[in-house]
Design a protein around this motif. Structure first.
Motif, PDB file in Angstrom:
ATOM      1  N   SER A   1       6.783   3.429   4.628  1.00 44.26           N
ATOM      2  CA  SER A   1       6.886   4.734   3.968  1.00 44.26           C
ATOM      3  C   SER A   1       8.332   5.176   3.825  1.00 44.26           C
ATOM      4  CB  SER A   1       6.086   5.784   4.741  1.00 44.26           C
ATOM      5  OG  SER A   1       4.707   5.471   4.716  1.00 44.26           O
ATOM      6  N   GLU A   2       9.136   4.940   4.871  1.00 43.19           N
ATOM      7  CA  GLU A   2      10.546   5.307   4.796  1.00 43.19           C
ATOM      8  C   GLU A   2      11.262   4.482   3.719  1.00 43.19           C
ATOM      9  OE1 GLU A   2      12.332   4.906   8.610  1.00 43.19           O
ATOM     10  OE2 GLU A   2      11.083   6.444   9.559  1.00 43.19           O
ATOM     11  N   ALA A   3      10.944   3.204   3.653  1.00 41.52           N
ATOM     12  CA  ALA A   3      11.559   2.352   2.635  1.00 41.52           C
ATOM     13  C   ALA A   3      11.180   2.816   1.234  1.00 41.52           C
ATOM     14  CB  ALA A   3      11.132   0.903   2.855  1.00 41.52           C
ATOM     15  N   VAL A   4       9.907   3.145   1.050  1.00 45.36           N
ATOM     16  CA  VAL A   4       9.438   3.615  -0.253  1.00 45.36           C
ATOM     17  C   VAL A   4      10.126   4.925  -0.624  1.00 45.36           C
ATOM     18  CG1 VAL A   4       7.424   4.600  -1.411  1.00 45.36           C
ATOM     19  CG2 VAL A   4       7.237   2.400  -0.226  1.00 45.36           C
TER      20      VAL A   4
ATOM     21  N   THR B   1      11.150  -4.081  10.515  1.00 42.94           N
ATOM     22  CA  THR B   1      11.803  -3.040   9.742  1.00 42.94           C
ATOM     23  C   THR B   1      12.022  -3.532   8.309  1.00 42.94           C
ATOM     24  OG1 THR B   1      14.011  -3.786  10.396  1.00 42.94           O
ATOM     25  CG2 THR B   1      12.911  -2.143  11.820  1.00 42.94           C
ATOM     26  N   TYR B   2      12.698  -2.712   7.507  1.00 39.39           N
ATOM     27  CA  TYR B   2      12.832  -3.019   6.082  1.00 39.39           C
ATOM     28  C   TYR B   2      14.266  -2.769   5.615  1.00 39.39           C
ATOM     29  CZ  TYR B   2       7.775  -3.040   6.299  1.00 39.39           C
ATOM     30  OH  TYR B   2       6.488  -3.332   6.646  1.00 39.39           O
ATOM     31  N   ARG B   3      14.743  -3.659   4.783  1.00 40.87           N
ATOM     32  CA  ARG B   3      16.061  -3.513   4.171  1.00 40.87           C
ATOM     33  C   ARG B   3      15.871  -3.156   2.694  1.00 40.87           C
ATOM     34  NH1 ARG B   3      18.207  -8.179   5.442  1.00 40.87           N
ATOM     35  NH2 ARG B   3      17.573  -9.233   3.503  1.00 40.87           N
TER      36      ARG B   3
ATOM     37  N   ILE C   1      12.781  -3.949  -1.805  1.00 45.54           N
ATOM     38  CA  ILE C   1      12.523  -3.786  -0.377  1.00 45.54           C
ATOM     39  C   ILE C   1      12.198  -5.141   0.233  1.00 45.54           C
ATOM     40  CG2 ILE C   1      11.136  -2.621   1.372  1.00 45.54           C
ATOM     41  CD1 ILE C   1      10.409  -0.532  -0.747  1.00 45.54           C
ATOM     42  N   THR C   2      12.899  -5.482   1.312  1.00 44.53           N
ATOM     43  CA  THR C   2      12.686  -6.759   1.994  1.00 44.53           C
ATOM     44  C   THR C   2      12.199  -6.516   3.417  1.00 44.53           C
ATOM     45  OG1 THR C   2      14.455  -7.800   0.713  1.00 44.53           O
ATOM     46  CG2 THR C   2      13.751  -8.913   2.730  1.00 44.53           C
TER      47      THR C   2
ATOM     48  N   GLU D   1       0.828  -1.213   0.000  1.00 41.84           N
ATOM     49  CA  GLU D   1       0.000   0.000   0.000  1.00 41.84           C
ATOM     50  C   GLU D   1       0.858   1.257   0.000  1.00 41.84           C
ATOM     51  OE1 GLU D   1      -3.144   0.238  -0.561  1.00 41.84           O
ATOM     52  OE2 GLU D   1      -3.454  -1.931  -0.584  1.00 41.84           O
ATOM     53  N   ALA D   2       1.962   1.227   0.728  1.00 40.22           N
ATOM     54  CA  ALA D   2       2.843   2.397   0.759  1.00 40.22           C
ATOM     55  C   ALA D   2       3.455   2.637  -0.618  1.00 40.22           C
ATOM     56  CB  ALA D   2       3.937   2.202   1.805  1.00 40.22           C
ATOM     57  N   ALA D   3       3.860   1.572  -1.294  1.00 39.69           N
ATOM     58  CA  ALA D   3       4.433   1.727  -2.629  1.00 39.69           C
ATOM     59  C   ALA D   3       3.377   2.178  -3.638  1.00 39.69           C
ATOM     60  CB  ALA D   3       5.062   0.407  -3.077  1.00 39.69           C
ATOM     61  N   TYR D   4       2.179   1.615  -3.525  1.00 36.84           N
ATOM     62  CA  TYR D   4       1.111   1.982  -4.462  1.00 36.84           C
ATOM     63  C   TYR D   4       0.694   3.442  -4.284  1.00 36.84           C
ATOM     64  CZ  TYR D   4      -3.259   1.684  -7.081  1.00 36.84           C
ATOM     65  OH  TYR D   4      -4.269   1.880  -7.991  1.00 36.84           O
ATOM     66  N   ALA D   5       0.796   3.950  -3.091  1.00 31.44           N
ATOM     67  CA  ALA D   5       0.405   5.335  -2.822  1.00 31.44           C
ATOM     68  C   ALA D   5       1.373   6.338  -3.423  1.00 31.44           C
ATOM     69  CB  ALA D   5       0.298   5.565  -1.318  1.00 31.44           C
ATOM     70  N   GLN D   6       2.560   5.897  -3.825  1.00 33.46           N
ATOM     71  CA  GLN D   6       3.561   6.786  -4.417  1.00 33.46           C
ATOM     72  C   GLN D   6       3.431   6.731  -5.943  1.00 33.46           C
ATOM     73  OE1 GLN D   6       5.821   9.062  -5.793  1.00 33.46           O
ATOM     74  NE2 GLN D   6       6.224   9.123  -3.576  1.00 33.46           N
ATOM     75  N   PRO D   7       2.981   7.825  -6.578  1.00 35.29           N
ATOM     76  CA  PRO D   7       2.734   7.797  -8.023  1.00 35.29           C
ATOM     77  C   PRO D   7       3.931   7.351  -8.859  1.00 35.29           C
ATOM     78  CG  PRO D   7       1.793   9.768  -7.043  1.00 35.29           C
ATOM     79  CD  PRO D   7       2.603   9.110  -5.976  1.00 35.29           C
ATOM     80  N   ARG D   8       5.141   7.699  -8.448  1.00 39.42           N
ATOM     81  CA  ARG D   8       6.320   7.342  -9.244  1.00 39.42           C
ATOM     82  C   ARG D   8       6.619   5.838  -9.182  1.00 39.42           C
ATOM     83  NH1 ARG D   8      11.415  10.931  -8.494  1.00 39.42           N
ATOM     84  NH2 ARG D   8      11.862   9.948 -10.519  1.00 39.42           N
ATOM     85  N   LEU D   9       6.110   5.173  -8.164  1.00 38.09           N
ATOM     86  CA  LEU D   9       6.267   3.726  -8.085  1.00 38.09           C
ATOM     87  C   LEU D   9       5.055   3.002  -8.656  1.00 38.09           C
ATOM     88  CD1 LEU D   9       7.946   3.172  -4.605  1.00 38.09           C
ATOM     89  CD2 LEU D   9       8.973   3.782  -6.806  1.00 38.09           C
TER      90      LEU D   9
END
Length: 251
Positions: free
Chosen positions: A216-219, A197-199, A190-191, A153-161
């Motif tokens: 959101s930070e990872a995105v 947390t995320y790597r 992103i893992t 959802e965080a990635a989908y919310a970012q138009p460039r992604l």
């Protein structure tokens, strides 16, 4: 001296045993049906008697004979995408479906002629030329345990992604500038980690780019490292893109 097909082939597929292999039996069926197609061996040496491939890099069909029950299991491919699958006990039917697919049939036409063929909404989206949104929707709707929904959802919310093609591998989210395999590998992946947390890594070498506490930070980290001039994903494989470095990542 020619090798003899294995015992289960002889028992379940007598016509294949007589021909010597599924490749030879399929070639005979294609010839009988009037298709100017060539049945070849697959890339798996151990399947020399029970598998065959018909087609080229644009379109092809793989067929494998089952080892416990009589089934010809088939996959219908187009430019790096498995568009449909099916299984039948009828070798002639298998050859007929192959012939129709290789002459350029569309999915619904193929299924209407050969009812054992199955395909999904993503395949139809590829056929229409717009698989990106469908792929995002499938990821957002799935309940598969390896999908991190907050991350999706965080990635989908970012138009460039959102304009890129998403796919997952070993629980990691990846994004591609093309919609067909092989995908581009010049966008960070992103893992999700066990501690929540995320790597963020470059996928080609799995080299570390950064660490994030939230989706959101990872995105945001991925967005900051998008290739220059990154545009919406195109209907192509990475090898078909004009950019010769499309499968590489920044140094």
């Amino acid at each position: 001296m020619p090798r003899q097909p294995r015992q289960h082939i002889a028992q379940l597929y007598p016509e294949v045993a007589v021909a010597g292999s599924l490749q030879a039996a399929m070639q005979a069926e294609l010839d009988h049906a009037g298709y100017s197609l060539t049945a070849s061996l697959t890339s798996s040496p151990g399947w020399w008697d029970c598998a065959t491939r018909v087609g080229d890099n644009r379109r092809h069909v793989t067929t494998v004979a089952g080892s416990e029950q009589r089934w010809f299991t088939m996959e219908f491919w187009e430019r790096g995408v498995c568009m449909a699958h099916g299984k039948t006990a009828d070798l002639a039917g298998s050859a007929g479906a192959i012939g129709l697919w290789q002459t350029g049939s569309r999915l619904r036409e193929l299924q209407a002629a050969w009812s054992f063929v199955r395909f999904g909404e993503l395949a139809e989206a590829y056929e229409r030329g717009d698989p990106v949104e469908t792929q995002w929707n499938l990821h957002r709707q799935t309940r598969a345990p390896h999908i991190d929904h907050a991350l999706i959802e965080a990635a989908y919310a970012q138009p460039r992604l959102r304009m890129l093609f998403p796919y997952t591998s070993h629980e990691s989210l990846h994004l591609s500038r093309c919609t067909r395999f092989p995908f581009t590998r010049d966008i960070p992946g992103i893992t999700p980690l066990a501690d929540g947390t995320y790597r963020v890594t470059w996928p080609k070498r799995r080299s570390h780019l950064g660490h994030a506490n939230t989706p959101s930070e990872a995105v945001d980290l991925v967005v900051r490292h998008l290739p220059d001039g990154c545009r919406p994903a195109v209907d192509a494989t990475a090898l078909e893109l004009d950019d010769p470095d499309s499968t590489s990542e920044p140094s």
